[in-house]
Design an enzyme around this catalytic site. Structure first.
Site, PDB file in Angstrom:
ATOM      1  N   PRO A   2       0.821  -1.206   0.000  1.00 41.84           N
ATOM      2  CG  PRO A   2      -0.844  -1.583   1.580  1.00 41.84           C
ATOM      3  CD  PRO A   2       0.473  -2.111   1.099  1.00 41.84           C
ATOM      4  CD  GLU A   3       2.350   3.327  -4.566  1.00 39.55           C
ATOM      5  OE1 GLU A   3       2.235   4.535  -4.875  1.00 39.55           O
ATOM      6  OE2 GLU A   3       2.640   2.439  -5.387  1.00 39.55           O
TER       7      GLU A   3
END
Length: 283
Positions: A2-3
């Site tokens: 996840p960013e």
């Protein structure tokens, strides 16, 4: 992994069930994830009020009434699952425990927050809130791309004379915190910049133009709930939808979406990561 938009979406999903609420009981069901949990973690969490739930880069930080902060890193497959949250006058039942439910927080109002991580690349740690920015995972991070300290002058200065490709420079967490491969590909396409261009050879006005583009891409992704690729889910279990608006990421061989461009999206590998771009309009 996840960013920033995915982590921010999870944080916002946790806000109504954690911020201002007391952790009635904490259950730590294994000694470690990517790294060992801190000593006495369950006891140090139990009875504490979550004074503030914030994000730094790709980390969620829960500031506690004890003066400590809980750091949460989702890793590759980590999920924060909410159950028992009130809906009107009713409460959803808690699901049966799953194999990869590693940390369970029962809030005072009956809500349960579960950290589930099948691959165990996530992490949790506790530190003094006053010294959180000195934590080894946070100390070298650059400014938040949605914050005031990230601006045109800053980025021009940091990229000046750098001999690395612009894609590599934007992924450097010491320059900008939280940007990852997906969103850098999208940013560079909107900016019309090749990921292969040397950062220090890009004219200052074009570097300055990256700042609003970065902010726009991240804001749009957060609004869409992030990009659901592989394991990512929002805190309420819903998928993110920004992947449906990708212009280049994971679109190798498809037509470029830039108006009047007749190019085809290509893929190269940079530093072990795929870079998707249009060779025709990204120079």
């Amino acid at each position: 992994m996840p960013e920033l938009p995915e982590v921010e979406t999870v944080r916002r999903g946790l806000l109504p069930v954690m911020e201002g609420k007391v952790i009635a009981a904490a259950d730590v069901r294994r000694p470690d994830l990517r790294w060992p949990f801190p000593d006495g973690m369950a006891a140090r969490l139990t009875g504490q009020r979550v004074e503030r739930l914030r994000r730094r880069s790709k980390y969620i930080l829960a500031d506690l009434s004890s003066g400590e902060s809980l750091l949460i890193h989702l890793g590759m497959s980590g999920r924060m699952l909410i159950s028992g949250a009130p809906l009107g006058q009713f409460h959803h039942d808690h699901p049966a425990p799953e194999k990869h439910d590693h940390v369970v927080l029962d809030m005072e109002d009956g809500t349960r927050v579960t950290f589930n991580d099948a691959r165990r690349f996530g992490a949790m740690d506790l530190m003094q809130t006053a010294d959180a920015e000195a934590h080894w995972l946070l100390a070298s991070l650059g400014p938040e791309p949605l914050g005031n300290t990230f601006n045109e002058d800053y980025l021009i200065d940091r990229l000046r004379d750098r001999n690395t490709p612009i894609k590599t420079a934007l992924l450097d967490q010491r320059i900008i915190a939280g940007l990852g491969n997906i969103y850098v590909c999208e940013v560079l396409h909107r900016a019309g910049l090749s990921p292969k261009r040397k950062a220090g050879r890009i004219a200052a006005p074009r570097v300055a133009g990256l700042v609003p583009i970065i902010r726009d891409v991240l804001a749009e992704a957060i609004e869409a709930g992030g990009s659901s690729l592989r394991d990512y889910r929002q805190a309420d279990g819903e998928l993110g939808y920004f992947q449906h608006t990708f212009r280049v990421y994971d679109r190798e061989g498809q037509p470029c979406q830039t108006p009047a461009c007749h190019g085809v999206v290509g893929r190269i590998v940079q530093s072990g990561r795929s870079s998707f771009y249009c060779p025709a309009c990204q120079r």
